[in-house]
Motif scaffolding. Structure first.
Motif, PDB file in Angstrom:
ATOM      1  N   VAL A  76     -10.491  -1.965 -19.065  1.00  0.00           N
ATOM      2  CA  VAL A  76      -9.245  -2.418 -19.664  1.00  0.00           C
ATOM      3  C   VAL A  76      -9.492  -2.655 -21.139  1.00  0.00           C
ATOM      4  CG1 VAL A  76      -7.507  -4.244 -19.752  1.00  0.00           C
ATOM      5  CG2 VAL A  76      -8.382  -3.463 -17.560  1.00  0.00           C
ATOM      6  N   VAL A  77      -8.644  -2.086 -21.990  1.00  0.00           N
ATOM      7  CA  VAL A  77      -8.762  -2.246 -23.443  1.00  0.00           C
ATOM      8  C   VAL A  77      -7.514  -2.965 -23.938  1.00  0.00           C
ATOM      9  CG1 VAL A  77      -8.970  -1.074 -25.668  1.00  0.00           C
ATOM     10  CG2 VAL A  77     -10.134  -0.153 -23.660  1.00  0.00           C
ATOM     11  N   LYS A  78      -7.706  -4.105 -24.605  1.00  0.00           N
ATOM     12  CA  LYS A  78      -6.577  -4.900 -25.094  1.00  0.00           C
ATOM     13  C   LYS A  78      -6.280  -4.658 -26.563  1.00  0.00           C
ATOM     14  CE  LYS A  78      -6.609  -8.617 -21.747  1.00  0.00           C
ATOM     15  NZ  LYS A  78      -5.227  -8.303 -21.325  1.00  0.00           N
ATOM     16  N   GLY A  79      -7.266  -4.179 -27.329  1.00  0.00           N
ATOM     17  CA  GLY A  79      -7.053  -3.957 -28.754  1.00  0.00           C
ATOM     18  C   GLY A  79      -7.497  -2.573 -29.150  1.00  0.00           C
ATOM     19  N   GLY A  80      -7.300  -2.239 -30.406  1.00  0.00           N
ATOM     20  CA  GLY A  80      -7.724  -0.936 -30.896  1.00  0.00           C
ATOM     21  C   GLY A  80      -6.556   0.018 -30.965  1.00  0.00           C
ATOM     22  N   LEU A  81      -6.378   0.675 -32.103  1.00  0.00           N
ATOM     23  CA  LEU A  81      -5.234   1.545 -32.325  1.00  0.00           C
ATOM     24  C   LEU A  81      -5.207   2.672 -31.299  1.00  0.00           C
ATOM     25  CD1 LEU A  81      -2.824   2.159 -34.179  1.00  0.00           C
ATOM     26  CD2 LEU A  81      -4.359   3.594 -35.558  1.00  0.00           C
ATOM     27  N   GLY A  82      -4.140   2.734 -30.507  1.00  0.00           N
ATOM     28  CA  GLY A  82      -3.967   3.807 -29.546  1.00  0.00           C
ATOM     29  C   GLY A  82      -4.830   3.721 -28.314  1.00  0.00           C
ATOM     30  N   LYS A  83      -5.534   2.593 -28.113  1.00  0.00           N
ATOM     31  CA  LYS A  83      -6.488   2.526 -27.001  1.00  0.00           C
ATOM     32  C   LYS A  83      -6.140   1.450 -25.974  1.00  0.00           C
ATOM     33  CE  LYS A  83     -10.745   3.382 -27.369  1.00  0.00           C
ATOM     34  NZ  LYS A  83     -12.195   3.365 -27.587  1.00  0.00           N
ATOM     35  N   GLN A  84      -5.019   0.737 -26.145  1.00  0.00           N
ATOM     36  CA  GLN A  84      -4.692  -0.335 -25.221  1.00  0.00           C
ATOM     37  C   GLN A  84      -4.389   0.227 -23.837  1.00  0.00           C
ATOM     38  OE1 GLN A  84      -3.179   0.287 -28.095  1.00  0.00           O
ATOM     39  NE2 GLN A  84      -2.985  -1.529 -29.360  1.00  0.00           N
ATOM     40  N   GLY A  85      -4.732  -0.554 -22.806  1.00  0.00           N
ATOM     41  CA  GLY A  85      -4.360  -0.181 -21.455  1.00  0.00           C
ATOM     42  C   GLY A  85      -5.558  -0.056 -20.521  1.00  0.00           C
ATOM     43  N   THR A  86      -5.266   0.393 -19.296  1.00  0.00           N
ATOM     44  CA  THR A  86      -6.300   0.632 -18.295  1.00  0.00           C
ATOM     45  C   THR A  86      -6.746   2.083 -18.396  1.00  0.00           C
ATOM     46  OG1 THR A  86      -5.281  -0.987 -16.814  1.00  0.00           O
ATOM     47  CG2 THR A  86      -6.834   0.567 -15.833  1.00  0.00           C
ATOM     48  N   TRP A  87      -8.065   2.289 -18.489  1.00  0.00           N
ATOM     49  CA  TRP A  87      -8.630   3.630 -18.630  1.00  0.00           C
ATOM     50  C   TRP A  87      -9.463   3.976 -17.412  1.00  0.00           C
ATOM     51  CZ3 TRP A  87      -8.207   6.891 -23.063  1.00  0.00           C
ATOM     52  CH2 TRP A  87      -7.454   6.336 -24.113  1.00  0.00           C
ATOM     53  N   MET A  88      -9.400   5.244 -16.994  1.00  0.00           N
ATOM     54  CA  MET A  88     -10.167   5.714 -15.846  1.00  0.00           C
ATOM     55  C   MET A  88     -11.040   6.903 -16.244  1.00  0.00           C
ATOM     56  SD  MET A  88      -7.389   5.693 -12.739  1.00  0.00           S
ATOM     57  CE  MET A  88      -6.556   4.178 -12.216  1.00  0.00           C
ATOM     58  N   ASP A  89     -12.247   6.921 -15.681  1.00  0.00           N
ATOM     59  CA  ASP A  89     -13.098   8.095 -15.799  1.00  0.00           C
ATOM     60  C   ASP A  89     -12.328   9.313 -15.302  1.00  0.00           C
ATOM     61  OD1 ASP A  89     -16.020   9.390 -15.712  1.00  0.00           O
ATOM     62  OD2 ASP A  89     -14.996   9.842 -13.815  1.00  0.00           O
ATOM     63  N   GLU A  90     -12.611  10.492 -15.875  1.00  0.00           N
ATOM     64  CA  GLU A  90     -11.829  11.697 -15.574  1.00  0.00           C
ATOM     65  C   GLU A  90     -11.746  12.002 -14.076  1.00  0.00           C
ATOM     66  OE1 GLU A  90     -13.614  15.306 -16.927  1.00  0.00           O
ATOM     67  OE2 GLU A  90     -15.632  14.536 -16.744  1.00  0.00           O
ATOM     68  N   ILE A  91     -12.838  11.775 -13.324  1.00  0.00           N
ATOM     69  CA  ILE A  91     -12.826  12.093 -11.892  1.00  0.00           C
ATOM     70  C   ILE A  91     -11.924  11.117 -11.140  1.00  0.00           C
ATOM     71  CG2 ILE A  91     -14.241  12.332  -9.814  1.00  0.00           C
ATOM     72  CD1 ILE A  91     -16.557  13.185 -11.548  1.00  0.00           C
ATOM     73  N   LEU A  92     -12.030   9.818 -11.467  1.00  0.00           N
ATOM     74  CA  LEU A  92     -11.142   8.833 -10.853  1.00  0.00           C
ATOM     75  C   LEU A  92      -9.701   9.088 -11.283  1.00  0.00           C
ATOM     76  CD1 LEU A  92     -10.777   6.282  -9.160  1.00  0.00           C
ATOM     77  CD2 LEU A  92     -11.202   4.926 -11.223  1.00  0.00           C
ATOM     78  N   ALA A  93      -9.502   9.490 -12.540  1.00  0.00           N
ATOM     79  CA  ALA A  93      -8.149   9.779 -13.051  1.00  0.00           C
ATOM     80  C   ALA A  93      -7.514  10.946 -12.301  1.00  0.00           C
ATOM     81  CB  ALA A  93      -8.200  10.074 -14.543  1.00  0.00           C
ATOM     82  N   LEU A  94      -8.311  11.942 -11.939  1.00  0.00           N
ATOM     83  CA  LEU A  94      -7.780  13.063 -11.153  1.00  0.00           C
ATOM     84  C   LEU A  94      -7.322  12.593  -9.770  1.00  0.00           C
ATOM     85  CD1 LEU A  94     -10.258  15.959 -12.027  1.00  0.00           C
ATOM     86  CD2 LEU A  94      -7.784  15.987 -12.357  1.00  0.00           C
ATOM     87  N   LYS A  95      -8.099  11.710  -9.166  1.00  0.00           N
ATOM     88  CA  LYS A  95      -7.697  11.158  -7.859  1.00  0.00           C
ATOM     89  C   LYS A  95      -6.422  10.326  -8.001  1.00  0.00           C
ATOM     90  CE  LYS A  95      -9.596   8.719  -3.837  1.00  0.00           C
ATOM     91  NZ  LYS A  95      -9.437   9.873  -2.924  1.00  0.00           N
TER      92      LYS A  95
END
Length: 238
Positions: A76-95
């Motif tokens: 989870v990223v709370k700060g940083g330009l354009g980076k806020q939110g929940t991020w998933m590794d590409e393989i988990l993101a595909l699932k």
């Protein structure tokens, strides 16, 4: 150095962060195209917890070349330009994409392929098509293992705790302030809407009486909601 690339899916911007050894997709942006779906519902699935566990075991302590940080499956990223939110590794993101929609799963797959073939990441002289095939093969193998893996109670509980903490972070502003839903999720307290409203009123009143500031945070279900100091919530939510 982080490299962010945005694509549009049905009018929604979806950000991909592809650097050498670090390939993640913004799941908060992914789910916006599907109003009836929630990230937390996906994360709470037993199969998802087992899948995360498998990925963490696979990556172990592998580190990203640029900054020597440990490769993450979920963050989870709370700060940083354009980076806020929940991020998933590409393989988990595909699932996750497949859980959201088969059509969307194919779209995400195509964007990964596009990023690789355009040379936005170093391929180390390996054809991009082979890399994509390997990614899909790994994803299929891990999913098959996840379907057949025997339950490891202690490890699954650890993943569940991590998911609870993640959900709380998504709806919190810092280490001391939480939304009603975030605090309840962290402490495994049932939080029906009627109780949440009642607790919110009590927390607001108590905060004023004790001159403790409140804050605001974004909740995927309700938009901007109020946050309260955890000491206030301990007294109100019982």
């Amino acid at each position: 150095m982080s490299e962010l690339t945005q694509f549009k899916y049905e009018g929604n911007n979806i950000t991909f962060e592809f650097t050498d050894g670090n390939k993640m997709i913004n799941a908060t942006e992914m789910v916006k195209a599907f109003p009836s779906k929630k990230i937390n519902d996906f994360l709470r699935l037993k199969s998802t917890k087992e899948y995360i566990l498998l990925l963490e075991d696979r990556y172990g302590n592998s580190r990203i070349a640029d900054n020597q940080s440990v490769r993450e499956v979920l963050k989870v990223v709370k700060g940083g330009l354009g980076k806020q939110g929940t991020w998933m590794d590409e393989i988990l993101a595909l699932k996750f994409a497949a859980w959201l929609s088969p059509k969307f799963d194919l779209w995400v797959y195509d964007r990964i392929y596009e990023l690789l073939t355009k040379g936005r990441v170093e391929l180390q002289q390996t054809p991009a098509s082979n890399i994509i095939q390997s990614i899909r093969l790994i994803a299929d193998q891990l999913e098959a293992q996840a379907d057949n893996i025997s339950s490891n109670t202690n490890r699954i509980e650890q993943i569940e705790e991590a998911v609870n903490e993640l959900e709380a972070k998504i709806t919190s502003t810092d280490a001391n302030y939480f939304t009603i839903a975030g605090y309840c999720s962290l402490h495994r307290i049932s939080c029906p809407l009627d109780k949440a409203k009642l607790w919110g009123k009590k927390a607001t009143t108590l905060s004023r009486q004790q001159n403790i500031p409140t804050g605001t945070a974004h909740d995927e279900r309700f938009g901007r909601v109020r946050t309260y100091h955890q000491e206030v919530l301990r007294k109100v939510i019982r």
